[in-house]
Design a protein around this motif. Structure first.
Motif, PDB file in Angstrom:
ATOM      1  N   HIS A 108       0.818  -1.220   0.000  1.00 31.58           N
ATOM      2  CA  HIS A 108       0.000   0.000   0.000  1.00 31.58           C
ATOM      3  C   HIS A 108       0.850   1.267   0.000  1.00 31.58           C
ATOM      4  N   TRP A 153      -8.431  -7.902  -1.405  1.00 30.31           N
ATOM      5  CA  TRP A 153      -8.878  -8.764  -0.315  1.00 30.31           C
ATOM      6  C   TRP A 153      -9.488  -7.969   0.831  1.00 30.31           C
ATOM      7  N   HIS A 164      -3.309 -10.219   6.178  1.00 29.36           N
ATOM      8  CA  HIS A 164      -4.241  -9.162   6.601  1.00 29.36           C
ATOM      9  C   HIS A 164      -3.724  -8.494   7.881  1.00 29.36           C
TER      10      HIS A 164
HETATM   11  C1  LIG Z   1     -18.035  -3.136  11.030  1.00 30.92           C
HETATM   12  C2  LIG Z   1     -16.953  -4.184  10.946  1.00 30.92           C
HETATM   13  N1  LIG Z   1     -17.249  -5.373  10.402  1.00 30.92           N
HETATM   14  C3  LIG Z   1     -16.286  -6.338  10.329  1.00 30.92           C
HETATM   15  C4  LIG Z   1     -15.033  -6.115  10.816  1.00 30.92           C
HETATM   16  C5  LIG Z   1     -13.951  -7.199  10.752  1.00 30.92           C
HETATM   17  N2  LIG Z   1     -12.931  -6.832   9.772  1.00 30.92           N
HETATM   18  C6  LIG Z   1     -11.765  -6.262  10.166  1.00 30.92           C
HETATM   19  S1  LIG Z   1     -10.787  -5.901   8.883  1.00 30.92           S
HETATM   20  C7  LIG Z   1     -11.884  -6.524   7.767  1.00 30.92           C
HETATM   21  C8  LIG Z   1     -11.584  -6.490   6.285  1.00 30.92           C
HETATM   22  C9  LIG Z   1     -11.527  -5.119   5.741  1.00 30.92           C
HETATM   23  O1  LIG Z   1     -11.109  -5.136   4.407  1.00 30.92           O
HETATM   24  P1  LIG Z   1     -10.759  -3.819   3.612  1.00 30.92           P
HETATM   25  O2  LIG Z   1     -11.723  -2.737   3.946  1.00 30.92           O
HETATM   26  O3  LIG Z   1     -10.664  -4.217   2.192  1.00 30.92           O
HETATM   27  O4  LIG Z   1      -9.339  -3.367   4.191  1.00 30.92           O
HETATM   28  P2  LIG Z   1      -7.933  -4.126   4.130  1.00 30.92           P
HETATM   29  O5  LIG Z   1      -7.783  -4.890   5.416  1.00 30.92           O
HETATM   30  O6  LIG Z   1      -7.946  -5.006   2.952  1.00 30.92           O
HETATM   31  O7  LIG Z   1      -6.892  -3.043   4.040  1.00 30.92           O
HETATM   32  C10 LIG Z   1     -13.018  -7.028   8.407  1.00 30.92           C
HETATM   33  C11 LIG Z   1     -14.165  -7.665   7.738  1.00 30.92           C
HETATM   34  C12 LIG Z   1     -14.762  -4.839  11.389  1.00 30.92           C
HETATM   35  N3  LIG Z   1     -13.550  -4.500  11.857  1.00 30.92           N
HETATM   36  N4  LIG Z   1     -15.734  -3.891  11.421  1.00 30.92           N
END
Ligand SMILES: Cc1ncc(C[n+]2csc(CCOP(=O)(O)OP(=O)(O)O)c2C)c(N)n1
Ligand SMILES: [Mg+2]
Length: 344
Positions: free
Chosen positions: A44, A169, A236
Motif C-alpha cells: 500500500h 482482499w 491481513h
Molecule cells: C463493522 C466491521 N465489520 C467487520 C469487521 C472485521 N474486519 C476487520 S478488517 C476486515 C476487512 C476489511 O477489508 P478492507 O476494507 O478491504 O481493508 P484491508 O484490510 O484489505 O486493508 C473485516 C471484515 C470490522 N472491523 N468492522
C-alpha cells in the motif's frame, strides 16, 4: 498531469521505505509479544504516500482506516509515537493531538467515511480552505456508511476525497465476492461526482489523481472517488495466515509489481537513489521506530483516557465508568505487561 518533482519523488521514496521497514519491525515486535495485533502496510506504500504528498498538511485532513498510519510521516514525525502507543494497546494510542490533522485509527469498518464528510462540510461552513481525504478498503465499501456518506457528500458538494484502496482482499474475501460492479470507482456515478481508477503501485499516478481531486474540491466542485488498485503483499494482520487462501501464483505476480521496488528502480535509473541511501534511510527508520516504541512504553497508563473524547462532559454512566477505572475496579483490557490482545 501534475507530476511530482524529482525532489518530491525522492521524499516519497524515503517515506515509502521508512513505512515498510517500520511495519516489518512492528511485525517482529508482535511476534516477540511486545505489541498487539497489527496490520502490515506492504503493497500500500505508493498509494498512501503518493496521496498525502499531494495534500497540504497545514490545511488538509486525513482519516485513515488502520493500515495507513505508519505511512503518514509527512503529517509529522510525532505520528510514529502514536502508532506505537496504539500498538502497545495504550488508551491514548491513535489519538493524534492537534495541530496534526490526522484522525485516529478506525477499526470499525467504514465509520471514518461519514466522519470525513461531516468534517469536510464543516470546513466549508467555516470558510476553511482545506480538503479531507479518507482512506478505506474494498471491504469497507460494502458497508452502508460508504453509500450514505457518498450520497450526502454529492448533495452537499463537500470538499472530500474518497480514496478506496482496492488491495483485492478483505481478510480472506476476494474482490469478486465483494462487488459485482465493474469497479469501485464506478460507484461514484450514483453519487453524482467523478470516480477514477488509478494504478496504486504508481506513486506518480496516485499523486496526480489526488492533486486533481484536491483542486476540484478547493474550487467548490465537490468530491471525487479514487480507486487505487494495489495488491496486499502481506497477511491481513498478524492474526492471519494468507497461505490458506491467497493463490501462490497471484501473490508472486503481485510481488513483481511491488511499489517500493518499482520507485527504487526508477530513481536509481535517474541517479537519485542508490544502495548507500537505501541503507541510510532504513537505519534511520529503525532508530526512529525504536525510539518511538521506548517512548510509548514509558508513557504512563491513564486508564480512563479512553473516555476523554466521548462527550464534552461525561454522562452519568461515563462518570461511573471513569470512577471505576480510576479505582482499579474496571477492566482496562491492558495486561500486566501493558500489552493488550487483538484490536481487530
Ligand atoms: C463493522 C466491521 N465489520 C467487520 C469487521 C472485521 N474486519 C476487520 S478488517 C476486515 C476487512 C476489511 O477489508 P478492507 O476494507 O478491504 O481493508 P484491508 O484490510 O484489505 O486493508 C473485516 C471484515 C470490522 N472491523 N468492522
Ligand atoms: Mg481490502
Amino acid at each position: 498531469m501534475a507530476r511530482p518533482t524529482d525532489e518530491q519523488r525522492r521524499e516519497m521514496l524515503v517515506d515509502m521505505v521508512t513505512a515498510r521497514v517500520q511495519s516489518q519491525r512492528t511485525w517482529n515486535l508482535q511476534r516477540q509479544g511486545q505489541v498487539g495485533t497489527m496490520a502490515p502496510i506492504e503493497g500500500h506504500e505508493a498509494t498512501v504516500v503518493g496521496a498525502v504528498h499531494a495534500l497540504d498538511p497545514g490545511h488538509d485532513w486525513v482519516l485513515p482506516q488502520y493500515r495507513e498510519p505508519i505511512a503518514l510521516r509527512r503529517y509529522g514525525p510525532e505520528i510514529l509515537e502514536h502508532v506505537m502507543l496504539y500498538n502497545i494497546g495504550h488508551p491514548a494510542g491513535g489519538h493524534i493531538p492537534a495541530p496534526i490533522r490526522v484522525l485516529p485509527y478506525q477499526i470499525s469498518l467504514a465509520t471514518q467515511i461519514p466522519h470525513a464528510v461531516g468534517l469536510a462540510w464543516g470546513l466549508t461552513l467555516q470558510d476553511d480552505p482545506g480538503v479531507v481525504l479518507v482512506f478505506f478498503g474494498d471491504g469497507s465499501s460494502s458497508e452502508g456508511d460508504f453509500y450514505e456518506a457518498g450520497n450526502l457528500a454529492g448533495v452537499l458538494g463537500a470538499p472530500v476525497i474518497f480514496l478506496c484502496v482496492n488491495n483485492q482482499w478483505a481478510i480472506s474475501t476476494p474482490v469478486h465476492r465483494q462487488t459485482a460492479a465493474e469497479s469501485f470507482a464506478a460507484k461514484a456515478a450514483a453519487f453524482g461526482f467523478p470516480g477514477v481508477q488509478v494504478d496504486g503501485n504508481d506513486v506518480d499516478a496516485v499523486y496526480d489523481a489526488v492533486q486533481t481531486a484536491r483542486e476540484r474540491a478547493l474550487a467548490g466542485q465537490g468530491p471525487t472517488l479514487i480507486e487505487a488498485v494495489v495488491y496486499r503483499l502481506g497477511p491481513h494482520t498478524t492474526a492471519d495466515d494468507p497461505t490458506r487462501y491467497v493463490p501462490a501464483e497471484e501473490i508472486e505476480a503481485a510481488q513483481g509489481r511491488d511499489p517500493v521496488l518499482r520507485l527504487c528502480a526508477e530513481l536509481e535509473e535517474a541517479g537519485l537513489w542508490d544502495d548507500a541511501v537505501q541503507a541510510e534511510v532504513e537505519a534511520a527508520a529503525l532508530t526512529a521506530l525504536d525510539a518511538a516504541f521506548e517512548a510509548a512504553k514509558s508513557t504512563p497508563l491513564a486508564t480512563d483516557a479512553m473516555l476523554d473524547h466521548c462527550y464534552t462532559e461525561d454522562t452519568q454512566r461515563l462518570a461511573r465508568q471513569r470512577a471505576g477505572l480510576l479505582a482499579g475496579a474496571g477492566h482496562s483490557g491492558v495486561g500486566p505487561d501493558g500489552v493488550v490482545g487483538s484490536h481487530a
